[in-house]
Write a protein that holds these residues in place. Structure first.
Motif, PDB file in Angstrom:
ATOM      1  N   GLU A 121       0.816  -1.205   0.007  1.00  0.00           N
ATOM      2  CA  GLU A 121       0.153  -0.099   0.133  1.00  0.00           C
ATOM      3  C   GLU A 121       0.807   1.303  -0.093  1.00  0.00           C
ATOM      4  O   GLU A 121       2.037   1.456   0.910  1.00  0.00           O
ATOM      5  CB  GLU A 121      -1.069  -0.153   1.108  1.00  0.00           C
ATOM      6  CG  GLU A 121      -1.865  -1.190   1.139  1.00  0.00           C
ATOM      7  CD  GLU A 121      -2.641  -1.238   2.591  1.00  0.00           C
ATOM      8  OE1 GLU A 121      -2.377  -0.720   3.555  1.00  0.00           O
ATOM      9  OE2 GLU A 121      -3.718  -2.016   2.492  1.00  0.00           O
ATOM     10  N   GLY A 122       0.548   2.023  -0.631  1.00  0.00           N
ATOM     11  CA  GLY A 122       1.034   3.481  -0.892  1.00  0.00           C
ATOM     12  C   GLY A 122       2.478   3.610  -1.872  1.00  0.00           C
ATOM     13  O   GLY A 122       3.040   4.329  -1.886  1.00  0.00           O
ATOM     14  N   GLY A 221      -7.592   9.476  -0.872  1.00  0.00           N
ATOM     15  CA  GLY A 221      -7.157   8.294  -0.399  1.00  0.00           C
ATOM     16  C   GLY A 221      -5.589   8.149  -0.265  1.00  0.00           C
ATOM     17  O   GLY A 221      -5.010   7.437   0.600  1.00  0.00           O
ATOM     18  N   SER A 222      -5.158   8.701  -1.261  1.00  0.00           N
ATOM     19  CA  SER A 222      -3.416   8.431  -1.722  1.00  0.00           C
ATOM     20  C   SER A 222      -2.791   9.513  -0.700  1.00  0.00           C
ATOM     21  O   SER A 222      -1.756   9.047  -0.026  1.00  0.00           O
ATOM     22  CB  SER A 222      -3.116   8.759  -3.112  1.00  0.00           C
ATOM     23  OG  SER A 222      -3.189  10.219  -3.366  1.00  0.00           O
ATOM     24  N   LEU A 223      -3.441  10.439  -0.304  1.00  0.00           N
ATOM     25  CA  LEU A 223      -2.865  11.465   0.645  1.00  0.00           C
ATOM     26  C   LEU A 223      -2.902  10.812   2.092  1.00  0.00           C
ATOM     27  O   LEU A 223      -1.762  10.897   2.887  1.00  0.00           O
ATOM     28  CB  LEU A 223      -3.550  12.716   0.865  1.00  0.00           C
ATOM     29  CG  LEU A 223      -3.454  13.598  -0.605  1.00  0.00           C
ATOM     30  CD1 LEU A 223      -4.291  14.999  -0.386  1.00  0.00           C
ATOM     31  CD2 LEU A 223      -1.935  14.127  -0.726  1.00  0.00           C
ATOM     32  N   VAL A 224      -4.056  10.169   2.435  1.00  0.00           N
ATOM     33  CA  VAL A 224      -4.465   9.481   3.514  1.00  0.00           C
ATOM     34  C   VAL A 224      -3.237   8.283   3.925  1.00  0.00           C
ATOM     35  O   VAL A 224      -2.706   8.344   4.859  1.00  0.00           O
ATOM     36  CB  VAL A 224      -5.382   9.011   3.574  1.00  0.00           C
ATOM     37  CG1 VAL A 224      -5.657   8.072   5.153  1.00  0.00           C
ATOM     38  CG2 VAL A 224      -6.659  10.036   3.764  1.00  0.00           C
ATOM     39  N   GLU A 225      -2.988   7.783   2.629  1.00  0.00           N
ATOM     40  CA  GLU A 225      -2.177   6.641   2.714  1.00  0.00           C
ATOM     41  C   GLU A 225      -0.693   6.952   2.908  1.00  0.00           C
ATOM     42  O   GLU A 225      -0.031   6.107   3.715  1.00  0.00           O
ATOM     43  CB  GLU A 225      -2.177   5.587   1.349  1.00  0.00           C
ATOM     44  CG  GLU A 225      -1.263   4.425   1.300  1.00  0.00           C
ATOM     45  CD  GLU A 225      -2.113   3.414   1.992  1.00  0.00           C
ATOM     46  OE1 GLU A 225      -1.573   2.964   3.346  1.00  0.00           O
ATOM     47  OE2 GLU A 225      -3.086   2.933   1.562  1.00  0.00           O
ATOM     48  N   ARG A 234      -6.105   6.903  10.131  1.00  0.00           N
ATOM     49  CA  ARG A 234      -6.721   7.201   8.810  1.00  0.00           C
ATOM     50  C   ARG A 234      -7.845   7.915   8.444  1.00  0.00           C
ATOM     51  O   ARG A 234      -7.917   9.024   8.009  1.00  0.00           O
ATOM     52  CB  ARG A 234      -6.757   5.869   8.068  1.00  0.00           C
ATOM     53  CG  ARG A 234      -5.471   5.187   8.010  1.00  0.00           C
ATOM     54  CD  ARG A 234      -5.868   3.740   7.092  1.00  0.00           C
ATOM     55  NE  ARG A 234      -4.572   2.760   7.299  1.00  0.00           N
ATOM     56  CZ  ARG A 234      -3.749   2.702   6.547  1.00  0.00           C
ATOM     57  NH1 ARG A 234      -3.629   3.433   5.603  1.00  0.00           N
ATOM     58  NH2 ARG A 234      -2.771   1.625   6.790  1.00  0.00           N
ATOM     59  N   PRO A 235      -8.846   7.701   9.466  1.00  0.00           N
ATOM     60  CA  PRO A 235     -10.328   8.560   9.481  1.00  0.00           C
ATOM     61  C   PRO A 235     -10.013   9.842   9.928  1.00  0.00           C
ATOM     62  O   PRO A 235     -10.514  10.862   9.483  1.00  0.00           O
ATOM     63  CB  PRO A 235     -11.321   7.730  10.305  1.00  0.00           C
ATOM     64  CG  PRO A 235     -10.709   6.540  10.266  1.00  0.00           C
ATOM     65  CD  PRO A 235      -9.185   6.597  10.326  1.00  0.00           C
ATOM     66  N   LEU A 236      -8.985  10.111  10.896  1.00  0.00           N
ATOM     67  CA  LEU A 236      -8.830  11.450  11.548  1.00  0.00           C
ATOM     68  C   LEU A 236      -7.924  12.444  10.437  1.00  0.00           C
ATOM     69  O   LEU A 236      -8.450  13.590  10.207  1.00  0.00           O
ATOM     70  CB  LEU A 236      -8.026  11.420  12.734  1.00  0.00           C
ATOM     71  CG  LEU A 236      -8.807  10.573  13.862  1.00  0.00           C
ATOM     72  CD1 LEU A 236      -7.939  10.321  14.935  1.00  0.00           C
ATOM     73  CD2 LEU A 236      -9.975  11.537  14.334  1.00  0.00           C
TER      74      LEU A 236
END
Length: 339
Positions: A121-122, A221-225, A234-236
């Protein structure tokens, strides 16, 4: 007839029923563990990431490769407690017993299963290309040509930017079984196919409600990753980005600067934050033009379901978690405390 004789008679009947039932079950067991047929040709079975033993068993039974889906599931659990299915194509034949099929899936007895490719991932497109080259799936030049020029039948790629990052964000991270004879196009298409499965009608409905395009969702999503190290963050982190987008405050994501640099730095300097690029989220408000990495399921879900908070800042701590703040004053205290 005395009560004693009745009791004896009832016990005899129960024993007879149990014997007949036991013999019947043993007969069925013997039948269910045998090959489906003594003749027939092998078939290609495609296993996608996330496929369960139950789903596979039902497909094998429908395709007349095994006699009992229940028996296959039972044997899978008994042969290996942590039974895991690796994505890819497998050749299974009706002449194989369920045990032989499961052993092949677990041990990777076929050439296809032997060449397991794990996309972390990432990972960026460039990293995935390098990984595929290491696994003997095409050359770097061939893979780059496919990324930049080949046509793929997916609506989500319709407005993708040209160049090496055309497929960025949509090469879904997972473990795949890929034969070394697989073409670069087919290998990359396998990753795209898996991303397409993430884009369910429910996801599309949520995106419509959030007024996000698929590209914007994957970019977020990629920024969160790239920012999150711990699952609970992640949700925060997604919440911080969404809150900033709502008030048109620059996202100021260090991950976008690392993306621009190509080779990540252990520490960023003020001059790095001044790099002139639409991907520089310190200079430009809003999301960058496209994803900066290929996010996994957890980060995509976090972007789709961000925590409901008033948070606007976060800073990394030494333990991998982040400290979050609502105000800049609180954020400065966290920076002093943790960095």
């Amino acid at each position: 007839m005395s009560r004693k004789k009745k009791t004896v008679g009832m016990l005899i009947k129960i024993i007879l029923v149990l014997l007949v039932g036991g013999l019947g079950f043993m007969s069925w067991w013997t039948w269910a563990t045998k090959p489906y047929s003594s003749t027939g040709v092998s078939e290609k079975i495609t296993i996608s990431p996330g496929t369960t033993a139950t789903q596979l068993a039902e497909e094998l039974q429908q395709r007349h490769l095994i006699r009992s889906a229940w028996m296959f599931k039972y044997l899978a659990r008994s042969l290996q407690a942590n039974f895991k299915l690796y994505a890819g194509d497998y050749q299974l034949a009706p002449q194989m017993t369920p045990n032989e099929m499961i052993s092949r899936l677990i041990k990777g007895a076929t050439p296809m299963a032997n060449n397991l490719v794990t996309i972390p991932e990432g990972y960026s497109t460039e990293q995935i290309i390098d990984l595929l080259v290491q696994k003997g799936i095409g050359s770097k030049a061939e893979l780059e040509k496919v990324v930049e020029e080949d046509e793929f039948p997916y609506e989500f790629l319709k407005n993708a930017p040209p160049g090496i990052h055309r497929l960025e964000g949509f090469l879904f991270p997972s473990t795949y079984a890929i034969d070394t004879k697989t073409s670069p196009h087919a290998a990359l298409n396998l990753f795209l196919q898996q991303f397409a499965k993430e884009l369910t009608p429910e996801v599309q409905k949520n995106l419509d409600t959030m007024k996000l395009t698929v590209s914007q969702w994957v970019t977020l999503g990629s920024l969160v990753e790239k920012e999150a190290k711990m699952e609970s963050d992640r949700p925060l982190i997604a919440s911080v980005f969404m809150n900033r987008l709502k008030i048109k405050q620059p996202l100021q994501s260090c991950a976008t600067i690392q993306f621009l640099l190509g080779t990540p730095k252990s520490k960023l300097y003020d001059k790095d934050l001044q790099i002139p690029s639409p991907y520089n989220t310190y200079l430009h408000p809003g999301l960058p033009p496209g994803p900066i990495a290929n996010p996994g399921h957890a980060s995509l879900q976090a972007a789709l379901h961000p925590a409901q908070t008033d948070l606007l800042y976060f800073v990394a701590k030494s333990d991998g978690y982040h400290a979050f703040a609502k105000t800049y004053a609180e954020h400065l205290k966290n920076v002093k405390l943790y960095q």
